[in-house]
Design a protein around this motif. Structure first.
Motif, PDB file in Angstrom:
ATOM      1  N   SER A  36      -3.565 -11.431  15.469  1.00 18.58           N
ATOM      2  CA  SER A  36      -4.169 -12.734  15.667  1.00 18.58           C
ATOM      3  C   SER A  36      -5.297 -12.930  14.663  1.00 18.58           C
ATOM      4  O   SER A  36      -6.188 -12.099  14.556  1.00 18.58           O
ATOM      5  CB  SER A  36      -4.732 -12.848  17.091  1.00 18.58           C
ATOM      6  N   PRO A  37      -5.259 -14.028  13.909  1.00 20.34           N
ATOM      7  CA  PRO A  37      -6.345 -14.265  12.961  1.00 20.34           C
ATOM      8  C   PRO A  37      -7.652 -14.564  13.681  1.00 20.34           C
ATOM      9  O   PRO A  37      -8.691 -14.603  13.071  1.00 20.34           O
ATOM     10  CB  PRO A  37      -5.862 -15.486  12.170  1.00 20.34           C
ATOM     11  N   MET A  38      -7.586 -14.749  14.982  1.00 25.82           N
ATOM     12  CA  MET A  38      -8.779 -15.099  15.733  1.00 25.82           C
ATOM     13  C   MET A  38      -9.414 -13.902  16.429  1.00 25.82           C
ATOM     14  O   MET A  38     -10.353 -14.051  17.177  1.00 25.82           O
ATOM     15  CB  MET A  38      -8.439 -16.160  16.791  1.00 25.82           C
ATOM     16  N   LYS A  39      -8.882 -12.694  16.203  1.00 21.88           N
ATOM     17  CA  LYS A  39      -9.436 -11.520  16.863  1.00 21.88           C
ATOM     18  C   LYS A  39     -10.908 -11.393  16.497  1.00 21.88           C
ATOM     19  O   LYS A  39     -11.268 -11.403  15.327  1.00 21.88           O
ATOM     20  CB  LYS A  39      -8.662 -10.265  16.439  1.00 21.88           C
ATOM     21  N   GLY A  40     -11.755 -11.273  17.499  1.00 23.11           N
ATOM     22  CA  GLY A  40     -13.184 -11.143  17.260  1.00 23.11           C
ATOM     23  C   GLY A  40     -13.847 -12.462  16.899  1.00 23.11           C
ATOM     24  O   GLY A  40     -14.996 -12.501  16.506  1.00 23.11           O
ATOM     25  N   ALA A  45     -14.733 -21.210  16.256  1.00 20.72           N
ATOM     26  CA  ALA A  45     -13.861 -20.877  15.121  1.00 20.72           C
ATOM     27  C   ALA A  45     -12.398 -20.953  15.533  1.00 20.72           C
ATOM     28  O   ALA A  45     -11.556 -21.444  14.781  1.00 20.72           O
ATOM     29  CB  ALA A  45     -14.193 -19.490  14.581  1.00 20.72           C
ATOM     30  N   TYR A  46     -12.104 -20.489  16.734  1.00 19.99           N
ATOM     31  CA  TYR A  46     -10.734 -20.529  17.240  1.00 19.99           C
ATOM     32  C   TYR A  46     -10.255 -21.975  17.321  1.00 19.99           C
ATOM     33  O   TYR A  46      -9.200 -22.326  16.814  1.00 19.99           O
ATOM     34  CB  TYR A  46     -10.669 -19.871  18.617  1.00 19.99           C
ATOM     35  N   VAL A  47     -11.056 -22.815  17.945  1.00 21.56           N
ATOM     36  CA  VAL A  47     -10.690 -24.224  18.116  1.00 21.56           C
ATOM     37  C   VAL A  47     -10.579 -24.909  16.756  1.00 21.56           C
ATOM     38  O   VAL A  47      -9.660 -25.693  16.522  1.00 21.56           O
ATOM     39  CB  VAL A  47     -11.695 -24.948  19.036  1.00 21.56           C
ATOM     40  N   TRP A  78      -6.884 -11.634  24.858  1.00 19.10           N
ATOM     41  CA  TRP A  78      -5.443 -11.855  24.975  1.00 19.10           C
ATOM     42  C   TRP A  78      -4.966 -12.920  23.976  1.00 19.10           C
ATOM     43  O   TRP A  78      -4.003 -13.640  24.210  1.00 19.10           O
ATOM     44  CB  TRP A  78      -5.038 -12.213  26.403  1.00 19.10           C
ATOM     45  N   GLY A  79      -5.711 -13.070  22.881  1.00 18.33           N
ATOM     46  CA  GLY A  79      -5.310 -13.988  21.820  1.00 18.33           C
ATOM     47  C   GLY A  79      -5.674 -15.445  22.034  1.00 18.33           C
ATOM     48  O   GLY A  79      -5.194 -16.304  21.309  1.00 18.33           O
ATOM     49  N   HIS A  80      -6.506 -15.737  23.015  1.00 20.49           N
ATOM     50  CA  HIS A  80      -6.901 -17.124  23.252  1.00 20.49           C
ATOM     51  C   HIS A  80      -8.245 -17.176  23.964  1.00 20.49           C
ATOM     52  O   HIS A  80      -8.721 -16.170  24.493  1.00 20.49           O
ATOM     53  CB  HIS A  80      -5.824 -17.881  24.046  1.00 20.49           C
ATOM     54  N   PRO A  81      -8.890 -18.356  24.005  1.00 16.56           N
ATOM     55  CA  PRO A  81     -10.180 -18.487  24.679  1.00 16.56           C
ATOM     56  C   PRO A  81     -10.079 -18.265  26.189  1.00 16.56           C
ATOM     57  O   PRO A  81      -9.134 -18.723  26.833  1.00 16.56           O
ATOM     58  CB  PRO A  81     -10.597 -19.931  24.392  1.00 16.56           C
ATOM     59  N   LYS A  93      -4.705 -22.091  26.087  1.00 16.23           N
ATOM     60  CA  LYS A  93      -3.668 -21.476  25.260  1.00 16.23           C
ATOM     61  C   LYS A  93      -2.847 -22.577  24.587  1.00 16.23           C
ATOM     62  O   LYS A  93      -2.121 -23.307  25.255  1.00 16.23           O
ATOM     63  CB  LYS A  93      -2.780 -20.591  26.123  1.00 16.23           C
ATOM     64  N   PRO A  94      -2.970 -22.704  23.265  1.00 15.01           N
ATOM     65  CA  PRO A  94      -2.205 -23.736  22.569  1.00 15.01           C
ATOM     66  C   PRO A  94      -0.735 -23.351  22.441  1.00 15.01           C
ATOM     67  O   PRO A  94      -0.398 -22.179  22.307  1.00 15.01           O
ATOM     68  CB  PRO A  94      -2.871 -23.795  21.188  1.00 15.01           C
ATOM     69  N   ALA A  95       0.116 -24.338  22.501  1.00 18.27           N
ATOM     70  CA  ALA A  95       1.560 -24.160  22.298  1.00 18.27           C
ATOM     71  C   ALA A  95       2.014 -25.255  21.338  1.00 18.27           C
ATOM     72  O   ALA A  95       1.231 -26.135  20.971  1.00 18.27           O
ATOM     73  CB  ALA A  95       2.300 -24.252  23.630  1.00 18.27           C
ATOM     74  N   LYS A  96       3.257 -25.212  20.959  1.00 22.80           N
ATOM     75  CA  LYS A  96       3.772 -26.159  19.974  1.00 22.80           C
ATOM     76  C   LYS A  96       3.690 -27.612  20.472  1.00 22.80           C
ATOM     77  O   LYS A  96       3.334 -28.506  19.727  1.00 22.80           O
ATOM     78  CB  LYS A  96       5.213 -25.795  19.635  1.00 22.80           C
ATOM     79  N   ALA A  97       4.024 -27.828  21.738  1.00 22.65           N
ATOM     80  CA  ALA A  97       4.103 -29.194  22.251  1.00 22.65           C
ATOM     81  C   ALA A  97       3.014 -29.549  23.264  1.00 22.65           C
ATOM     82  O   ALA A  97       2.973 -30.675  23.740  1.00 22.65           O
ATOM     83  CB  ALA A  97       5.476 -29.420  22.880  1.00 22.65           C
ATOM     84  N   HIS A  98       2.163 -28.596  23.621  1.00 25.90           N
ATOM     85  CA  HIS A  98       1.114 -28.864  24.609  1.00 25.90           C
ATOM     86  C   HIS A  98       0.017 -27.806  24.486  1.00 25.90           C
ATOM     87  O   HIS A  98       0.168 -26.832  23.762  1.00 25.90           O
ATOM     88  CB  HIS A  98       1.682 -28.867  26.036  1.00 25.90           C
TER      89      HIS A  98
END
Length: 158
Positions: A36-40, A45-47, A78-81, A93-98
């Protein structure tokens, strides 16, 4: 007359050889698992790395939690906020459509407007699609999630 002693020819131990291996067929190159490019990373920054329409959901959700649960903490896990108050209570948790807005104790929540999807007494979630606004009753769900963690403790510990 002395007879010469006949000796049998010495048996040499047969070398054990491994069966011939089939010639390796080159497999197509597999992409290395992506870390995950968002680790740490921070929540901001994630958003900021999300698609614009996802940011339009994530920023108001993060602001809502900051307003309704000011003593909560936020981190990437776990890879998300994830938002925490005596244990995790909400996630994004972002997804492709929601974008999924999840609540660890969602199955125990009153959810008067029937926003939460899912089964069981654990995790429940709300899916927000591009162009949709956050439901006004989401603030009450955040309050209730914090209250349940305060009352029952960390939902990850049984």
């Amino acid at each position: 007359m002395a007879t010469a002693k006949k000796t049998a020819p010495k048996k040499t131990a047969a070398k054990k050889t491994a069966p011939k291996k089939a010639t390796a067929v080159a497999k197509p190159a597999r992409a290395a698992p992506k870390e995950s490019p968002m680790k740490g990373s921070t929540i901001d920054a994630y958003v900021g790395a999300l698609e614009t329409w996802q940011q339009e959901i994530a920023r108001p959700f993060a602001a809502l939690i900051a307003k309704v649960a000011p003593n909560s903490s936020a981190y990437i896990k776990w890879g998300h906020p994830v938002w925490d108050h005596g244990g995790p209570f909400a996630l994004l948790k972002p997804a492709k459509a929601h974008v999924t807005l999840g609540f660890w104790r969602g199955g125990q929540m009153k959810d008067a407007e029937g926003l939460l999807e899912g089964d069981g007494d654990g995790m429940r979630y709300v899916k927000i699609k591009s162009g949709q606004q956050l439901p006004s009753s989401l603030a009450e769900l955040v309050r209730e999630a914090v209250a349940l963690n305060t009352q029952h403790g960390d939902p990850l510990k049984r």
